[in-house]
Structures are given as C-alpha cells and as structure tokens.
Design an enzyme around this catalytic site. Structure first.
Site, PDB file in Angstrom:
ATOM      1  N   GLU A   1       0.835  -1.207   0.000  1.00 51.97           N
ATOM      2  CA  GLU A   1       0.000   0.000   0.000  1.00 51.97           C
ATOM      3  C   GLU A   1       0.870   1.257   0.000  1.00 51.97           C
ATOM      4  O   GLU A   1       0.871   2.057   0.938  1.00 51.97           O
ATOM      5  CB  GLU A   1      -0.969  -0.018   1.183  1.00 51.97           C
ATOM      6  CG  GLU A   1      -1.982  -1.144   1.074  1.00 51.97           C
ATOM      7  CD  GLU A   1      -3.084  -1.074   2.108  1.00 51.97           C
ATOM      8  OE1 GLU A   1      -4.203  -1.528   1.819  1.00 51.97           O
ATOM      9  OE2 GLU A   1      -2.826  -0.571   3.235  1.00 51.97           O
TER      10      GLU A   1
ATOM     11  N   GLU B   1      -6.242  -6.971  -2.028  1.00 51.88           N
ATOM     12  CA  GLU B   1      -6.773  -7.018  -0.662  1.00 51.88           C
ATOM     13  C   GLU B   1      -8.252  -6.682  -0.707  1.00 51.88           C
ATOM     14  O   GLU B   1      -8.624  -5.544  -0.999  1.00 51.88           O
ATOM     15  CB  GLU B   1      -6.041  -6.050   0.267  1.00 51.88           C
ATOM     16  CG  GLU B   1      -4.639  -6.465   0.642  1.00 51.88           C
ATOM     17  CD  GLU B   1      -4.053  -5.618   1.764  1.00 51.88           C
ATOM     18  OE1 GLU B   1      -4.847  -5.101   2.597  1.00 51.88           O
ATOM     19  OE2 GLU B   1      -2.826  -5.470   1.808  1.00 51.88           O
TER      20      GLU B   1
END
Length: 381
Positions: free
Chosen positions: A173, A280
């Site tokens: 991320e 995710e």
C-alpha cells in the site's frame, strides 16, 4: 481454452488436398499450439497461518468436519496464496523463515505464491512506512544498494528451495511511497518521486536478476481504487518495469458506489495497460463480534447498501466483485485476493486472538469456524 480461429480454416484447406496434408505440418491443427489460457487468480492472504497453526485452530467445512486449512482452500478453488514479509520482525511473525516454510507447502499444492515485501520490520501501509532498523541512517545511495541486495537475497533463498513466487509485490500500500522519508511522496515530499522510483527500480532489478526465465510478475500496490490513478500517473514518466496494478478495496474506508468502482478500474486498465489484481478485499458476514476487541466493521454505515452483512450478502458481494473484475477492458482483470480469511477469534496470543482480533466477522469461516457460502465464488470461477 481458446484456439486461434484460423486453425479451422487451415484444417479445411488441408483436407482439400491429400498432397498438401502429407507435405505440410503447418496445416495440421494438431501441430499448432493453442493460445495460453489466462489464469484468473482466486487468492487468499494466509500470512497469519504460521502463527495460528500453533494454537490448533479447528477450521471446519460447511458440514462441521474439521479440515486442514490449506488443503481445504486449495480443494475448494483457491489458486493463489499471498504471504507478507517483514525484514527483521518485531514480534517474530512474518519472518523469512516463516515465508520459506509456508511457501513450500503452497507450492506442494500447486498453487501460485505472491510475496508481499513490506520493506519494514512491521506493518507498512499508507500511514506507516518505517524503514527496517538495519537501514535507518543510510544515505540514498546506500539504501538503493540495500534494497537491491535484500530483495535479491530473499528471492535467491526461495529459488534455491524451488519456491520462487509467481508474483512479487514491491512494498505494501505504497500510496505515499515507502521507506520514509527516503522514498516518501506525500506532503512536504511531494516532489520526491525520483527517489521513490529509484528505490523501486532497484528492487525490481533484483527480481529480474534472480528470475532469469522472466516468470515473475511484479506488482505495485495502492490502497484505494478511486485515488490510485494519480499515483500511477505520477510514476509513469519514470518508466518503471512492472506488470500488475495491485489494489485494496475495503468499503468501510472507500467509496461504496459500485458504478464508480467499476469505472475507475476500467479507466486504470485503459490508461496504463497493466493487469489489475484486487490484492486485498474482504466483506463481513455479520456485524456481531466473537471476542473482546472492536472490529474494523461493526456498523451498517460501513457496508455497501446492496450487500447485507450476512453469509449470503458476503457471497453476493464477491459474485459482484468477480464479475466486475472479469469485465475490466482488454482482459486486464486477473483476479482477487481475500485478506486474512482465517483470522478468526481463538484462545492464544493476546495480540491476535480473543483479546485482539479485529477481523473475525470478515473471515470466510463463521463463529463456529464453519466455512461460509462465499467459498462458492472460489469454486465456481
């Protein structure tokens, strides 16, 4: 499996002349290679498993029979396992030894393996990208050497045990960059894209050097569907050698507008010509809890209105997600990965069990640890 249409024509032409049939192998469809079938990844992040297995958590199938988790998910459609890696783990989890051992079991099941380099000693996400303690106080040049050497060493060790990953994620991320402040690209470091790109490039160079057969696909990971276009636009001038745009989508933190999600995914595919993996994702099967900790989702205001927080609603959400991914233009949607489907409430370590699980209502096993209907999405796609 899809075949080249011209093979049919060649077959017809070949049958019109016995001489041509006997003298030209090129006109024999059996000697033509069919177009390779694109893999659609149905993945799970099982990074908690090396720890959870030590507590003998009894996962069950939908009939209540105790199962071995990895065997069960593989037998029911999972074809990718994601494992995160911390440099020098602060709590003993997600170490290279953990990853190497579990990767062997994943490969033994003939599943693909996605390695998630956090490039940190603990969790890395948009709000926290702390360099490993061993790398702090380095110069930019020293850090570039360190990330290359480390990445190469990890992958070499995996290669030596025949468990090279099919996919490698360079940072976790990384909306705001990584290895702060060396590779930070946020706030006062918004003009630091050159340093971020240089670090990413060195990590990828290590991947390509170890993977001499060029089988590994490299992913860059952003935490939001809607905001990711800016990130990849900023990175585009640096011509980074990567293959996949990885995205997180958690509706409690992002838009709940399904049409907007689909639109943004389609635009990413058209603008950047990269494969897209929803790396995710998760959705609750209830808003109740099974431990003493607050959950990430516990309110109707956090869910998507079209999908109830029920076992069937969870399944319907994933049916929508798979359909949306498969409809991304130019076949750029390559799959999804469920985050921590196994992180159930249990009696054990205070950091990840009944005293601290924030995820048990988003698992793929209910509070009796029985498999939920959402497994049908893995089986049927």
């Amino acid at each position: 499996m899809r075949y080249f249409l011209h093979l049919v024509t060649l077959l017809i032409l070949g049958c019109s002349s016995s001489e041509d049939t006997n003298t030209s192998e090129n006109q024999d469809p059996q000697n033509q290679n069919p177009e390779p079938e694109t893999v659609f990844y149905k993945g799970m992040d099982l990074s908690f498993q090396p720890e959870l297995e030590t507590y003998n958590v009894n996962y069950r199938d939908d009939n209540g029979t105790v199962v071995d988790l990895l065997s069960y998910v593989e037998e029911n459609g999972t074809n990718l396992v994601r494992l995160k890696l911390w440099h020098t783990s602060q709590n003993g989890q997600n170490s290279l030894d953990d990853v190497k051992a579990y990767a062997q079991r994943v490969k033994a099941k003939n599943m693909a393996f996605l390695l998630d380099f956090h490039y940190s000693d603990f969790w890395a996400d948009p709000g926290t990208q702390t360099p490993p303690a061993a790398w702090q106080n380095m110069t930019q040049e020293e850090l570039r050497v360190a990330i290359f050497d480390y990445t190469k060493d990890v992958l070499t060790q995996l290669k030596n045990q025949n468990t090279l990953p099919e996919l490698v994620q360079i940072g976790n991320e990384t909306d705001s960059g990584f290895l702060w402040n060396y590779g930070k690209v946020w706030d006062e470091f918004s003009d630091n894209w050159g340093n971020y790109a240089a670090l990413v490039r060195e990590a990828i160079r290590a991947v390509r050097e170890v993977d001499t057969e060029n089988n590994i696909k490299v992913m860059l990971h952003h935490s939001k569907v809607v905001n990711s276009k800016f990130f990849f636009q900023e990175l585009a001038p640096y011509n980074i050698d990567f293959d996949i745009i990885g995205l997180s989508y958690y509706p409690q933190f992002q838009t709940k507008d399904l049409d907007l999600v689909a639109l943004e995914l389609n635009q990413l595919a058209l603008n950047f010509d990269k494969e897209i993996l929803m790396v995710e994702v998760a959705y609750p099967f209830t808003l109740e809890w099974n431990d003493n900790a607050n959950n990430f989702i516990g309110s109707v205001n956090q869910i998507i209105p079209e999908f109830a927080p029920t076992p069937e609603g969870q399944k319907m959400y994933f049916e929508w997600l798979v359909s949306t991914i498969k409809n991304i233009p130019n076949d750029k949607g390559v799959g999804f990965c469920y985050w921590a489907p196994d992180w159930v409430a249990f009696t054990g370590n205070e950091n990840t069990s009944t005293s601290g699980s924030a995820w048990e209502n988003q698992c793929l096993f209910d509070f009796n640890l029985r498999a939920l209907p959402a497994f049908d999405v893995f089986r049927n796609n």
